[in-house]
Design an enzyme around this catalytic site. Structure first.
Site, PDB file in Angstrom:
ATOM      1  N   GLY A 330       0.840  -1.193   0.000  1.00 21.28           N
ATOM      2  CA  GLY A 330       0.000   0.000   0.000  1.00 21.28           C
ATOM      3  C   GLY A 330       0.873   1.240   0.000  1.00 21.28           C
ATOM      4  O   GLY A 330       0.616   2.210  -0.697  1.00 21.28           O
ATOM      5  N   ALA A 331       1.929   1.176   0.811  1.00 22.47           N
ATOM      6  CA  ALA A 331       2.837   2.303   0.956  1.00 22.47           C
ATOM      7  C   ALA A 331       4.101   1.806   1.640  1.00 22.47           C
ATOM      8  O   ALA A 331       4.110   0.706   2.178  1.00 22.47           O
ATOM      9  CB  ALA A 331       2.191   3.403   1.801  1.00 22.47           C
ATOM     10  N   MET A 332       5.146   2.613   1.598  1.00 21.92           N
ATOM     11  CA  MET A 332       6.396   2.215   2.241  1.00 21.92           C
ATOM     12  C   MET A 332       7.022   3.416   2.912  1.00 21.92           C
ATOM     13  O   MET A 332       7.177   4.472   2.293  1.00 21.92           O
ATOM     14  CB  MET A 332       7.345   1.615   1.189  1.00 21.92           C
ATOM     15  N   GLU A 333       7.399   3.207   4.174  1.00 15.36           N
ATOM     16  CA  GLU A 333       7.810   4.320   5.032  1.00 15.36           C
ATOM     17  C   GLU A 333       9.260   4.751   4.848  1.00 15.36           C
ATOM     18  O   GLU A 333       9.900   5.143   5.821  1.00 15.36           O
ATOM     19  CB  GLU A 333       7.577   3.925   6.490  1.00 15.36           C
ATOM     20  N   ASN A 334       9.812   4.699   3.634  1.00 21.09           N
ATOM     21  CA  ASN A 334      11.191   5.159   3.415  1.00 21.09           C
ATOM     22  C   ASN A 334      11.386   6.494   4.125  1.00 21.09           C
ATOM     23  O   ASN A 334      10.559   7.396   3.999  1.00 21.09           O
ATOM     24  CB  ASN A 334      11.459   5.348   1.925  1.00 21.09           C
ATOM     25  N   HIS A 366      -0.306   6.082   9.161  1.00 22.16           N
ATOM     26  CA  HIS A 366       0.500   4.887   9.447  1.00 22.16           C
ATOM     27  C   HIS A 366       1.968   5.115   9.062  1.00 22.16           C
ATOM     28  O   HIS A 366       2.875   4.882   9.865  1.00 22.16           O
ATOM     29  CB  HIS A 366      -0.077   3.699   8.675  1.00 22.16           C
ATOM     30  N   GLU A 367       2.178   5.591   7.858  1.00 20.86           N
ATOM     31  CA  GLU A 367       3.564   5.736   7.385  1.00 20.86           C
ATOM     32  C   GLU A 367       4.310   6.805   8.177  1.00 20.86           C
ATOM     33  O   GLU A 367       5.481   6.631   8.495  1.00 20.86           O
ATOM     34  CB  GLU A 367       3.592   6.066   5.886  1.00 20.86           C
TER      35      GLU A 367
HETATM   36 ZN   LIG Z   1       3.947  -0.076   8.446  1.00 23.72          ZN
END
Ligand SMILES: [Zn+2]
Ligand SMILES: *[C@@H]1O[C@H](CO)[C@@H](O)[C@H](O)[C@H]1NC(C)=O
Ligand SMILES: *[C@@H]1O[C@H](CO)[C@@H](O)[C@H](O)[C@H]1NC(C)=O
Ligand SMILES: *[C@@H]1O[C@H](CO)[C@@H](O)[C@H](O)[C@H]1NC(C)=O
Ligand SMILES: *[C@@H]1O[C@H](CO)[C@@H](O)[C@H](O)[C@H]1NC(C)=O
Ligand SMILES: *[C@@H]1O[C@H](CO)[C@@H](O)[C@H](O)[C@H]1NC(C)=O
Ligand SMILES: *[C@@H]1O[C@H](CO)[C@@H](O)[C@H](O)[C@H]1NC(C)=O
Length: 935
Positions: A330-334, A366-367
């Site tokens: 869904g997404a990535m917290e880079n 969340h991210e």
């Molecule tokens: Zn996460």
């Protein structure tokens, strides 16, 4: 608990103020355990001085004798194919590392990179400062462990610092992993984006690196790119001479959080938060259509919320968030450069639905939570991923609630995490939150950790902790501190002040209480007998015959008696006694887990159940946790703890229910009945019953929306309206289908003007296609291909799976393997949508079986959604024949493997077994009940 955080080398120097917490105690303890264990691990290369034996490190974790300090990485992605039609990137990297233990082997991750050789070796080594580097004797690649091994003629000296230089070429593939390419079409022109996804183990596909979360370092990144494109990375860009973008050095960080993007995206920005630069990046068309504006609006407030919550400033100088046309998760917290699927970041005020908006808020929340928890403070190894993901999955509700206070976001955790994970964690094949370090080695095992247990159980268990030690104490414990003007990330680990908070009673140390929830799989069912006051707990298992260890939990029970909140009760043994019970008066009642903060199910004696049921029918609002009563009853019935008819009776009051959460909870549970029976004669009676129950809700919304022309006020009312229409149409409520068909017809007649309200689109599209034919389907396909808003495309993609026409479904299945029709990121979920449809299920199953090795090869290695493929397709399985097919599928494909779907396959076999039993035992009584109640 396993080990949790990586303790910085600079702990002695770096940490002034230290966070204090219950959690920290657990963490401190587990680190002690960690070090203990590290000593016993064999060192790769031990006893293998002879180079001809090619010492292959036996573990998949790096030995730890070398510690990276910093990297200088230059990358040059080519956005046009080379003469062989391949997209590639080239680059070089110099890693500075310190030797902490004598060794003559340098072991560093490298995967699928073509390394340039220097005098026949894959790297060059030099010493830094006083150190002189030994010469390289030999170097080789170990494909299985994804290592580059460099053997030296002499040992490296402890305390000395060296530089390893590599030059490499890699493919910029379209496989959504590592440094990869995403494509889209704008104004008829194909555009290529180079972007990255490093978590969990793909940084090593981009440049040779010590690719483990604990191996933090500083990164100096340079990206070479064409004029007219923009390069982004974790740091802020500090120079853009013609074609080279140099970035400020990163904070000390893990490789899995790196990100590199070269694109012709544009951005909008705000500088409101002090000097923090906040930007939202996307395709030009999306930004021009103002689809990034909502994300920009909520990012500032959410960051402010977390700064206060963590009591620490945002750790970086900028926050970039990018919407990518092709993205697997869904997404990535880079860190500093968060990447999203378009549907998780872009929102169109006119075309998007409330659900789309909520998703954007939740995912951003969340991210951004990870920017501190996860990125600044990082897990040591992937086995404890749950703490990282569970935490973010819990606090995302708090951040989203701050950004959108009218939405009651905090209530939704019950539906979206609690009930979701209850279903998985009730299986004998479940596993504890915390896993042993040596159980998680291979990249596929690491991917498998990204599952419902880590995210949702992690979230609800932390929420329970936060409830019983109170939110302020919990938050205090999480404060993340660090030295200001230092590039070194620090983290908190220290003593627990919890014991100094005497006003809060807990019966044992937080450590001991939490161990019960993190080291033991599953959760208890608590039974309260109001006749005797006896209260008992038992491991709740969906299959009562499954054999597992017998666990006991420390259970905090919030409860009320006849409407009066009582003091929290701690059940510490298998059996306890509540003094305030038994009940004296005849119509008194007991209700437990009232705010649904406890991770357990509740059962009562039959008399109390009857009293609760009659309360539901007369005065349902008195029962605050109606959604949970329903969910508990249905699941207790599935586990044969109570009668199935008792569970069904909790739905009788629904004709009066107007709230979303109880309705949604009931519908999800009835969905199981639909899945089990929609191929049998029970379905007719079920439909008649549900039609009767939903009718008043349908009429209610018709009235308050003035014949479906207005939008209901409340956030969750909008969701409930969607349920009302969707269920009413599929159960055949009069007027519903005609209504929907007429809206869809109007749209088909005038495609540039879509008259359907954004919130209702998903339901309307699905129903119109389900009750329509090829014309409706083909229209949807045209609109899907033409959609410029990702969430609109996503709705259509899901709706096209609703058709009942087999050849349309089969054609659609074929489309999923053609990336020019269905993007790779969407392939497995599209197959699942088709399988959800009663006509599509056997088609999808045949399709997946026939092409398993291809599908596995394409999607099986690391994809997050991959494990859902098997569980999605087999949800309806409930016959002996299907069970045999499933087992045969497992046998036939042992040689291919199941990758991150391995556990899901086991769970599917277990669930199918349980379904068969359940259907056999319940079919007759369910048919009888629905028949009686629907007249
Ligand atoms: Zn996460
Ligand atoms: C890395 O590659 C870039 C571009 O090709 C080049 O300018 C630079 O000198 C290289 N660095 C080293 C240390 O070789
Ligand atoms: C890497 O080298 C191998 C063997 O020479 C070659 O087949 C492959 O195409 C190369 N990879 C790329 C991306 O050029
Ligand atoms: C973003 O905020 C501005 C200013 O408050 C507001 O006018 C605009 O409607 C908001 N945009 C969205 C999409 O919510
Ligand atoms: C379940 O319900 C049926 C019919 O209502 C009843 O005959 C039976 O005794 C019940 N079983 C239990 C265990 O309560
Ligand atoms: C809704 O439609 C019905 C029949 O079509 C009509 O009688 C009624 O007045 C309408 N209500 C509103 C609020 O438009
Ligand atoms: C496709 O999209 C374009 C641009 O959004 C629009 O002008 C065109 O009318 C659309 N075509 C159809 C068939 O809707």
């Amino acid at each position: 608990m396993g080990k949790v955080y990586y303790v910085s080398q600079n702990v002695g120097l770096g940490l002034l103020v230290l966070a204090v917490s219950a959690l920290a105690t657990i963490i401190a303890l587990s680190i002690a355990y960690d070090k203990e264990k590290a000593k016993n691990q064999g060192k790769p290369g031990d006893g293998a001085a002879d180079s001809t034996s090619m010492p292959t490190p036996s573990t998949t974790q790096l030995p730890g004798s070398l510690v990276p300090v910093s990297y200088d990485v230059t990358l040059w992605p080519r956005l046009e194919p080379n003469k062989d039609g391949l997209y590639i990137f080239t680059g070089n990297s110099s890693v500075v590392f310190r030797c902490v233990e004598e060794t003559d082997l340098i072991i560093i991750h490298s995967n699928k990179l073509n390394l340039t050789t220097f005098n026949g070796h894959h790297a060059k080594l030099s010493g830094l400062g006083e150190a002189t580097a030994p010469t390289i004797k030999k170097s080789w690649l170990v494909v299985k462990t994804e290592y580059l091994v460099v053997q030296l003629s002499n040992r490296l000296a402890v305390g000395a610092t060296y530089v390893l230089h590599t030059e490499f070429l890699g493919e910029l593939a379209d496989n959504l992993e590592g440094f990869y390419r995403s494509e889209y079409v704008e104004d008829g022109v194909k555009k290529v984006v180079a972007t990255s996804q490093m978590q969990a183990t793909y940084a090593r596909k981009t440049f040779p690196c010590f690719d483990e979360p604990a191996m933090k370092a500083l990164f100096n990144i340079i990206i070479i790119h064409n004029q007219g494109t923009v390069a982004l990375s974790n740091g802020r860009e500090i120079g853009v001479p013609v074609k080279v973008t140099t970035f400020e050095p990163t904070e000390r960080m893990s490789t899995y959080l790196l990100a590199f993007i070269v694109s012709d995206f544009v951005s909008i920005q705000s500088n409101q938060n002090n000097n923090l630069l906040i930007r939202i990046w996307a395709r030009k068309k999306a930004i021009d259509d103002r689809q990034g504006e909502y994300a920009l609006n909520v990012t500032g407030p959410i960051l402010q919320f977390y700064e206060r919550y963590y009591n620490a400033a945002y750790p970086l100088s900028k926050s970039d968030q990018v919407a990518l046309p092709d993205f697997n998760a869904g997404a990535m917290e880079n860190w500093g450069l968060v990447t999203y699927r378009e549907t998780a970041l872009l929102y169109d005020p006119v075309l998007s639905s409330t659900g789309n908006k909520e998703r954007v808020t939740s995912v951003i929340s969340h991210e951004l939570a990870h920017m501190w928890f996860g990125n600044l403070v990082t897990l040591k190894w992937w086995n404890d991923l749950w703490l990282n993901e569970g935490f973010a999955s819990y606090v995302e509700y708090l951040g989203a609630d701050y950004a959108e206070p009218t939405w009651n976001m905090k209530d939704q955790i019950v539906l979206y995490d609690m009930q979701k994970v209850f279903a998985v964690d009730a299986l004998a094949s479940s596993h504890p939150l915390s896993r042993k370090e040596d159980e998680v080695n291979e990249p596929a095992q690491i991917s498998e950790m990204f599952n419902t247990i880590s995210y949702s159980k992690g979230a609800v268990v932390l929420r329970m902790l936060s409830e019983f030690i109170t939110e302020p104490v919990f938050a205090r414990g999480l404060s993340v501190s660090r030295r200001p003007h230092h590039l070194i990330t620090a983290l908190c680990v220290c003593v627990c002040v919890f014991e100094n908070t005497p006003e809060i009673f807990i019966p044992d140390s937080v450590h001991n209480i939490m161990n019960r929830w993190t080291l033991q799989m599953g959760f208890p069912v608590v039974t309260i007998d109001t006749r005797t006051g006896r209260i008992t707990q038992k491991h709740f298992l969906l299959d009562p015959d499954s054999v597992v260890d017998s666990y006991t939990w420390f259970v905090p029970i919030k409860w009320m008696k006849s409407g009066m909140e009582q003091q929290q009760y701690w059940l510490l043994q298998k059996t306890g006694r509540v003094r305030a019970v038994p009940l004296v008066s005849g119509d008194g009642w007991v209700l437990a887990n009232t705010n649904v903060s406890g991770y357990f199910r509740v059962n009562y004696d039959p008399d109390n159940w009857n009293r609760l049921l009659s309360l539901l029918s007369t005065n349902h609002q008195v029962i605050v946790n109606r959604a949970q009563i329903i969910d508990d009853a249905f699941n207790l019935a599935r586990a044969k703890i109570i009668n199935t008819t008792l569970a069904l009776r909790t739905t009788k009051y629904l004709s009066k229910e107007r709230d979303y959460i109880p309705w949604e909870s009931a519908l999800r549970n009835l969905d199981y009945y639909i899945l089990m029976f929609d191929r049998t004669e029970v379905y007719g009676a079920l439909q008649a019953y549900l039609k009767k129950q939903i009718q008043p809700l349908f009429e209610h919304f018709k009235t308050i929306t003035a014949n479906w022309t207005k939008i209901p006020q409340g956030h969750t009312d909008q969701y409930n309206q969607i349920n009302a229409i969707g269920i009413a149409c599929s159960m055949g409520v009069k007027g519903c289908r005609e209504l929907i068909k007429s809206w869809y017809r109007q749209w088909m007649e005038n495609p540039v003007h879509n008259p359907i309200l954004a919130n209702l689109k998903s339901t309307v599209y699905c129903s119109a296609i389900a009750f329509g034919g090829v014309e409706e389907w083909d229209f949807a396909w045209t609109m899907f291909q033409n959609a410029t808003l990702a969430s609109e495309a996503s709705r259509l993609r899901s709706a096209m799976a609703c058709t009942k026409v087999p050849w349309l479904l089969n054609r659609y299945l074929e489309y999923t393997l053609d990336p020019t029709k269905i993007r790779k990121q969407d392939a497995t979920s599209t197959v699942q949508y088709i399988a959800r449809n009663v006509v599509g299920m056997p088609l999808a199953w045949n399709f997946v079986r026939a092409r398993w090795s291809y599908i596995f090869q394409q999607y099986g290695k690391g994809s997050f959604s991959f494990s859902n493929l098997i569980s999605g397709i087999t949800r309806r399985f409930s016959t002996e024949f299907e069970l045999q097919e499933l087992k045969k599928f497992k046998e036939d494909n042992v040689h291919v493997g199941f990758g991150s779907a391995t556990l899901a396959l086991e769970q599917s076999i277990e669930k199918t077994t349980a379904n068969i039993k359940w259907v056999t035992e319940n079919k007759a009584s369910v048919l009888k009940w629905f028949t009686e109640e629907s007249t």
